[in-house]
Design a protein around this motif. Structure first.
Motif, PDB file in Angstrom:
ATOM      1  N   GLY A   1      -6.703  68.664  49.436  1.00  0.00           N
ATOM      2  CA  GLY A   1      -5.384  68.447  48.998  1.00  0.00           C
ATOM      3  C   GLY A   1      -4.854  67.720  49.937  1.00  0.00           C
ATOM      4  N   GLN A   2      -5.267  66.733  50.894  1.00  0.00           N
ATOM      5  CA  GLN A   2      -4.710  65.552  51.076  1.00  0.00           C
ATOM      6  C   GLN A   2      -5.407  63.851  51.114  1.00  0.00           C
ATOM      7  OE1 GLN A   2      -3.981  65.805  55.793  1.00  0.00           O
ATOM      8  NE2 GLN A   2      -4.690  68.201  55.134  1.00  0.00           N
ATOM      9  N   TYR A   3      -4.899  62.917  50.982  1.00  0.00           N
ATOM     10  CA  TYR A   3      -4.613  62.061  51.104  1.00  0.00           C
ATOM     11  C   TYR A   3      -4.502  60.933  51.710  1.00  0.00           C
ATOM     12  CZ  TYR A   3      -5.584  57.552  48.540  1.00  0.00           C
ATOM     13  OH  TYR A   3      -5.930  55.871  48.057  1.00  0.00           O
ATOM     14  N   PRO A   4      -4.890  60.225  52.943  1.00  0.00           N
ATOM     15  CA  PRO A   4      -6.126  60.589  52.901  1.00  0.00           C
ATOM     16  C   PRO A   4      -6.321  61.770  53.473  1.00  0.00           C
ATOM     17  CG  PRO A   4      -5.680  58.141  54.255  1.00  0.00           C
ATOM     18  CD  PRO A   4      -4.251  59.340  53.278  1.00  0.00           C
ATOM     19  N   GLY A   5      -8.108  62.003  53.501  1.00  0.00           N
ATOM     20  CA  GLY A   5      -8.105  63.636  54.604  1.00  0.00           C
ATOM     21  C   GLY A   5      -7.557  63.401  55.784  1.00  0.00           C
ATOM     22  N   PRO A   6      -7.817  64.897  56.308  1.00  0.00           N
ATOM     23  CA  PRO A   6      -7.690  64.985  57.175  1.00  0.00           C
ATOM     24  C   PRO A   6      -8.540  64.754  58.159  1.00  0.00           C
ATOM     25  CG  PRO A   6      -8.765  67.087  56.365  1.00  0.00           C
ATOM     26  CD  PRO A   6      -8.290  66.396  55.610  1.00  0.00           C
ATOM     27  N   ALA A   7      -7.842  64.136  59.283  1.00  0.00           N
ATOM     28  CA  ALA A   7      -9.085  63.765  60.763  1.00  0.00           C
ATOM     29  C   ALA A   7      -9.701  64.741  61.485  1.00  0.00           C
ATOM     30  CB  ALA A   7      -7.911  62.917  61.984  1.00  0.00           C
TER      31      ALA A   7
END
Length: 506
Positions: free
Chosen positions: A58-64
């Motif tokens: 659900g994140q933008y960008p994705g998790p590191a």
């Protein structure tokens, strides 16, 4: 040219990525790092314009993904996109684990919708700044991407900076990438790429909502990314271009930068004001907070000379560098560097030098690849290498063919086989197109020996003494000289390990 200036020119050198090469740090016990990623569509508004995006958790960008050299990365992928997917860890050589490279119909079959799949590989001999992204059609353009950082306990620059900051740059479309791709792959497009609506820094930017189509949900002044600096501290900025199509000039007003890494490999200090960075390239720079306590603009400028004319109106991407103790200022004063740089080319390979001297082996073979873009039999503009446009075999992935020793009879496979252990190949890339193109070979870091104009390269002009090594380099456009640009890269092919692990195959 081709939509999204695809940098994955598929040349088959799989023998190199099959051989494991463990190099572990003394005194460090490698860890297994597990990342649970759900790939799903959600509604977001990174720049104020609301649209559906494909995301990681659900994140933008994705998790590191952040690990240490020698560690193992386990990515558990739960595909809830409603369509097949695959995930590629860009920059990972995948020595010994080529089946986890994440390229559909090359390294694996796609991951079906509502299906779980695990990527499991070690990073025993790699460090630096990388990224991961979906590799099925244009899914990463809609948001399936994130940073992948491998920290180095033996980092030669570790004592020269206080903190690390990840900076992700990308062009951004308000229209779903699948729709844009479908429109592009028609005779009517004439091969002219869609122009992005905006650009983002760490997933944030402002958009002028007066330009949004009627009926859109859009909010002005959505907010810029903000980076906190402390006076006199030094920062390592890990800069990643995750764009679909665009090259940028990156800079921070009134702050000089020192390049120390390119694509996961250390470089000698190289002081610059503005950094050219193309699609999929990564750099680390050291920035000292040596200016008066205030707010400053971080900027990423589109290199518009290698974009369609419609890109002329694109804004400069901005973020805020906020010094501790300074008042908040959503619109710091403009103080851009005035350096004039040539667009659509890499940071000068003659000044970008590896930290440790690179001794180049003698080549045993030469390969010449002519890059062209023209209409196919249906009138659609496609990319061609040596008059062949790649078509994947969705019933028999390339890696499976290799392990089963099946022949590559179809010219559309674009297969160039190097199966002798220790072979070293000079690759001459002749660009007949009027656009620049990022060039990346999965499983390899190659030496960039030089560029030149004309049908043939003068061997005396190639930099064979101490060239930079990287995994993504720019092939300049023909428009910069009267004749074709030629980029020469050099790489080695290592002995293969024919063992195949069938676990987790889709």
């Amino acid at each position: 040219m081709t939509f999204y200036r695809i940098f994955f020119f598929y040349i088959i050198f799989w023998t190199a990525v099959v051989s494991p090469t463990p190099i572990l740090n003394r005194g460090y016990k490698p860890k297994t790092n597990v990342f649970n990623f759900t790939i799903e569509k959600v509604t977001l508004a990174p720049d104020g314009f609301t649209r559906q995006l494909s995301t990681v958790n659900g994140q933008y960008p994705g998790p590191a993904i952040e690990v240490n050299k020698g560690d193992r990365i386990v990515m558990n992928i739960n595909n809830k996109l409603g369509e097949p997917t695959a995930i590629h860890a860009h920059g990972m050589l995948q020595r010994g684990t080529p089946w986890f490279d994440g390229v559909p119909w090359m390294a694996q079959c796609v991951i079906p919708d509502d299906y779980e799949f695990t990527y499991n590989f070690s990073v025993s001999d790699q460090v630096g700044t990388h990224w991961y992204h979906a590799h099925e059609t244009m899914q990463y353009v809609d948001g399936v991407f994130g940073p992948l950082i491998i920290h180095d306990p033996d980092d030669p620059y570790k004592s020269e900076y206080d903190e690390e900051i990840i900076v992700m740059l990308n062009d951004y479309h308000h229209t779903n990438a699948q729709i844009l791709l479908k429109q592009f792959l028609t005779p009517e497009s004439q091969g002219v790429e869609p122009v992005p609506d905006n650009g983002l820094i760490n997933g944030k930017s402002n958009f002028d909502c007066s330009k949004a189509p009627p009926g859109s949900k859009c909010v002005d002044n959505a907010g810029l990314a903000k980076f906190e600096f402390v006076k006199d501290k030094k920062y390592r900025l890990r800069i990643i271009n995750t764009s679909a199509f665009s090259a940028f000039f990156f800079s921070i007003d009134k702050h000089e930068m020192e390049v120390i890494e390119a694509d996961g490999l250390y470089t000698k200090r190289n002081k610059i004001h503005r950094l050219p960075i193309n699609v999929a390239q990564r750099y680390s720079v050291i920035v000292t907070a040596n200016q008066p306590v205030d707010n400053y603009i971080m900027r990423s400028e589109f290199q518009k000379k290698c974009m369609p004319d419609a890109a002329a109106s694109l804004p400069i991407m901005k973020a805020i560098v906020h010094y501790e103790g300074a008042p908040d200022d959503p619109e710091p004063k403009d103080n851009p560097w005035s350096d004039s740089l040539t667009e659509c080319v890499d940071l000068d390979h003659k000044t970008l030098q590896p930290l440790k001297e690179e001794k180049i082996p003698e080549s045993t073979k030469k390969l010449e690849l002519t890059i062209a873009f023209h209409k196919n039999t249906t009138g659609v503009v496609r990319a061609f290498l040596n008059d062949s446009s790649y078509i994947p075999d969705i019933n028999f992935p390339t890696l499976d063919k290799i392990f089963k020793k099946s022949p590559f009879n179809d010219t559309s496979a674009n297969a160039y086989i190097f199966d002798k252990p220790g072979e070293v190949v000079d690759i001459y890339l002749i660009n007949t197109d009027d656009g620049e193109h990022p060039f990346h070979i999965h499983g390899y870091q190659f030496w960039v020996l030089g560029t030149g104009n004309g049908d043939k390269v003068d061997e005396n002009d190639l930099n064979t003494l101490n060239p930079i090594k990287r995994d993504t380099a720019t092939i300049p456009a023909t428009g910069f000289f009267e004749k074709e640009e030629i980029m020469t890269v050099l790489l080695g092919v290592q002995e293969s390990d024919k063992k195949v692990n069938k676990k987790n195959s889709v």
